[in-house]
Design an enzyme around this catalytic site. Structure first.
Site, PDB file in Angstrom:
ATOM      1  N   GLY A  96       0.846  -1.196   0.000  1.00 17.85           N
ATOM      2  CA  GLY A  96       0.000   0.000   0.000  1.00 17.85           C
ATOM      3  C   GLY A  96       0.874   1.236   0.000  1.00 17.85           C
TER       4      GLY A  96
ATOM      5  N   GLY B  70       7.023  -2.382   2.803  1.00 16.85           N
ATOM      6  CA  GLY B  70       6.939  -2.724   4.221  1.00 16.85           C
ATOM      7  C   GLY B  70       7.556  -4.080   4.495  1.00 16.85           C
ATOM      8  N   ASN B  71       7.147  -4.716   5.576  1.00 19.78           N
ATOM      9  CA  ASN B  71       7.846  -5.960   5.936  1.00 19.78           C
ATOM     10  C   ASN B  71       7.572  -7.102   4.964  1.00 19.78           C
ATOM     11  OD1 ASN B  71       5.289  -6.326   7.012  1.00 19.78           O
ATOM     12  ND2 ASN B  71       5.986  -6.020   9.125  1.00 19.78           N
TER      13      ASN B  71
ATOM     14  N   THR C 278       7.379  -6.648   1.750  1.00 22.32           N
ATOM     15  CA  THR C 278       8.292  -6.334   0.649  1.00 22.32           C
ATOM     16  C   THR C 278       9.732  -6.703   1.008  1.00 22.32           C
ATOM     17  OG1 THR C 278       6.820  -4.529  -0.009  1.00 22.32           O
ATOM     18  CG2 THR C 278       9.064  -4.470  -0.885  1.00 22.32           C
TER      19      THR C 278
ATOM     20  N   ASP D 241       1.757   1.975   9.137  1.00 26.21           N
ATOM     21  CA  ASP D 241       1.517   1.257  10.399  1.00 26.21           C
ATOM     22  C   ASP D 241       2.690   1.402  11.366  1.00 26.21           C
ATOM     23  OD1 ASP D 241      -0.811   0.396   9.261  1.00 26.21           O
ATOM     24  OD2 ASP D 241      -0.318  -1.733   9.251  1.00 26.21           O
TER      25      ASP D 241
END
Lengths: 383, 383
Positions: free
Chosen positions: B6, B97-98, B100, B128
């Site tokens: 996102g 993010g994690n 990815t 987040d």
């Protein structure tokens, strides 16, 4: 001075504009929680020292004195007038929308019936922009600024995510009118830009057409953004003093997103832009705040001059550059009346967001807003 | 260069920070739609002329190259590596993010297995704030700025309306972590200020306690604002590469509002702060955008220096004034790891919004935010 109905991001600018001017020649009291305060005789003194100490509250969203809704019947107003008379209060200004203007009118009549001298002045306020006899009302410009930018930004977010999410249905305020929903298209420049579709209460909503339009949009651009007014369905026109009984609005976006999922098999999300659209301090339009302030001050001047039975309105003096003058509108002409999004704009050939509407809106939403071009795609690599 | 997951309001700052630096010594390609683009070999050339022409897109929310989610299994990565090898691409930076970071790690291993020379660098991005091994990640500061101000403003709105509406439950993002929900209390100063209650996924949610706390708050102040993380209930911890299968999150606020209505008989509204919290351009924290830009540029410099297998992180150098240095974190330590809101802050005696957390957050959300005192009430007329 009282505040009634739902607040806006600039309602307190009108309050302070009024009070600071009124204090030049009067003793001022604040009515707590609008019509409820009139019913229960809950007033607080607002001496200059208190007002000065809290001056920064003029930039606070919401209503400093409390606003809100209160069930009021025609026969209650004499009681309100008696309460004011017993306190020796001779003039009342209420900040509100068309329900409040209706209450102002009833109160003025009731005062006359009981032989009280009471002048009543209405200061307009609405994010829906449904007040008649004024070019626009304070609160709308800031809400429109929020809606225009939020729709653009949330659309950009979806455009980035279109391999995962296909459709977003974004719901604006607007119980019976489409001003805010149409403002959601303000930053749209080309047919392929979002929002691709806008649905307002002034036009009949046909479910099959909606589904067809969403489907075609998704096929053309790989995603679709639709903006809808909360009042799209139902359109229950209650009595103006009667908002109290209606349930909290909001939810048509989720229903429509579910419909899209079920009927078109597309991943769809419905989102209310929510209460933040009428209260968000970072989206305040400075012009909106200034006009709210000016109308408050003008109400105090009129009151000192003995005027009664009017709402203040704004009128554009010129179509070439933005300049407004303040109008005095008889309460009869606004009480309970409604101002839909104009038919001639709805019928404009440049349909979705008529250029004339965009020009009308531009000075109200304020500056520093820009549209963005589309996301990069393989088709665009020939640049 | 690719963007995955996102997007945030500042993801494109990292993109342009990277590309402008990388162009100093390399030919650069953009991967369309993140992992999908790797799977389908959809890349576009990003020559200096294109990048220069679109430079203002660095301030656009969303992902200029497209991001999104794509179902990826362990065994898919060799195919991705072959696609890149066939194009002669030697280095890849992904913003994400994690999930990815997990993909970066798998891809690096897969490239090694097929004998391709591929260096992989991860640029962090998350609203987040759940990425491990970094003080915070770009995107969070802007989202926190939106949440803090929106919660304050919507609370002010409710405080004004408390004769009509009693309770608002505001829902932030945060699938498994409470950073954003806690940020909703950033502008709270005193116990009576909203939000009165904050519920995060790190703490067990007990329905009866929630109802009791809402009831007590309403009795004490005449209204109640609760902030909840979207991930409050369920907390389904899916595999990091597996977001694709989970349904769109969001909705716990409405369930809780309904519960309040039914069990306490109070008028309650549940509202998602929604997609606008991760994309709203008017709430961007300038520092957040600058850090996003800097991390992008640093990734390009590392890449030219032949570094691989790291994510860039931020570390505070001092607790007295804000200064960060960039860390290089082995992908193994962040891939799929999570960073909950710290236990020591959750246990702090100043409970709702620990002062240390507020101090930590202050430089990230940026300036020009202020709290407002309470609305005027009869009790305060003795001033």
């Amino acid at each position: 001075m009282g505040q009634a109905g739902g607040p806006t991001a600039v309602t307190n600018a009108s309050l302070f504009g009024f009070v600071e001017e009124a204090l030049l020649g009067c003793e001022v009291y604040g009515v707590i929680n609008g019509l409820q305060g009139l019913a229960e005789d809950r007033l607080v003194p607002l001496p200059a020292s208190t007002v000065k100490r809290h001056r920064r509250m003029r930039e606070m969203p919401g209503a400093w004195l409390g606003a809100g809704r209160w069930p009021t019947r025609e026969e209650d107003f004499e009681g309100y007038a008696i309460n004011l008379k017993n306190r020796g209060i001779r003039s009342l200004a209420l900040i509100g929308g068309n329900g409040t203007m209706w209450a102002c009118l009833r109160l003025e009549h009731a005062a006359r019936r009981i032989g009280a001298e009471l002048s009543v002045i209405g200061i307009p306020k609405t994010v829906d922009n449904d007040l008649a006899e004024t070019d626009h009302a304070p609160g709308f410009g800031s809400a429109a600024r929020f809606v225009a930018t939020a729709v653009r930004d949330v659309s950009k977010d979806l455009e980035s995510m279109r391999n995962f999410e296909a459709v977003r249905v974004l719901e604006t305020m607007g119980r019976n009118v489409g001003w805010l929903a149409m403002s959601g298209g303000y930053l749209r420049k080309r047919p392929e830009d979002p929002p691709h579709l806008i649905y307002v209460p002034e036009r009949e909503f046909v479910q099959d057409e909606f589904l067809k339009e969403v489907k075609e949009t998704h096929e053309a651009y790989g995603y679709a953004v639709a903006v809808v007014s909360e009042g799209l369905q139902g359109r229950a026109r209650s009595d103006p003093g009667d908002h109290v009984k209606s349930p909290l609005l909001g939810g048509v976006s989720r229903e429509l997103a579910q419909l899209v999922s079920e009927e078109l098999g597309l991943s769809a999300r419905g989102e209310l832009l929510g209460m933040v659209q009428r209260s968000y301090s970072l989206a305040v339009s400075q012009r909106d705040r200034e006009e709210a302030w000016l109308l408050g001050g003008e109400a105090a001047r009129l009151m000192r001059a003995g005027v009664s039975g009017v709402m203040l309105g704004l009128e554009r003096r010129s179509s070439s550059r933005y300049e407004v003058k303040i109008r005095h509108v008889p309460l009869e002409r606004v009480a309970g009346a409604e101002r839909p999004f104009p038919e001639y704009w709805l019928r404009a050939p440049d349909a979705l967001v008529p250029e004339e509407f965009r020009e009308w809106l531009e000075p109200l939403v304020g500056e520093d807003l820009s549209a963005y071009p589309a996301n990069l795609s393989e088709q665009e690599t020939s640049w």
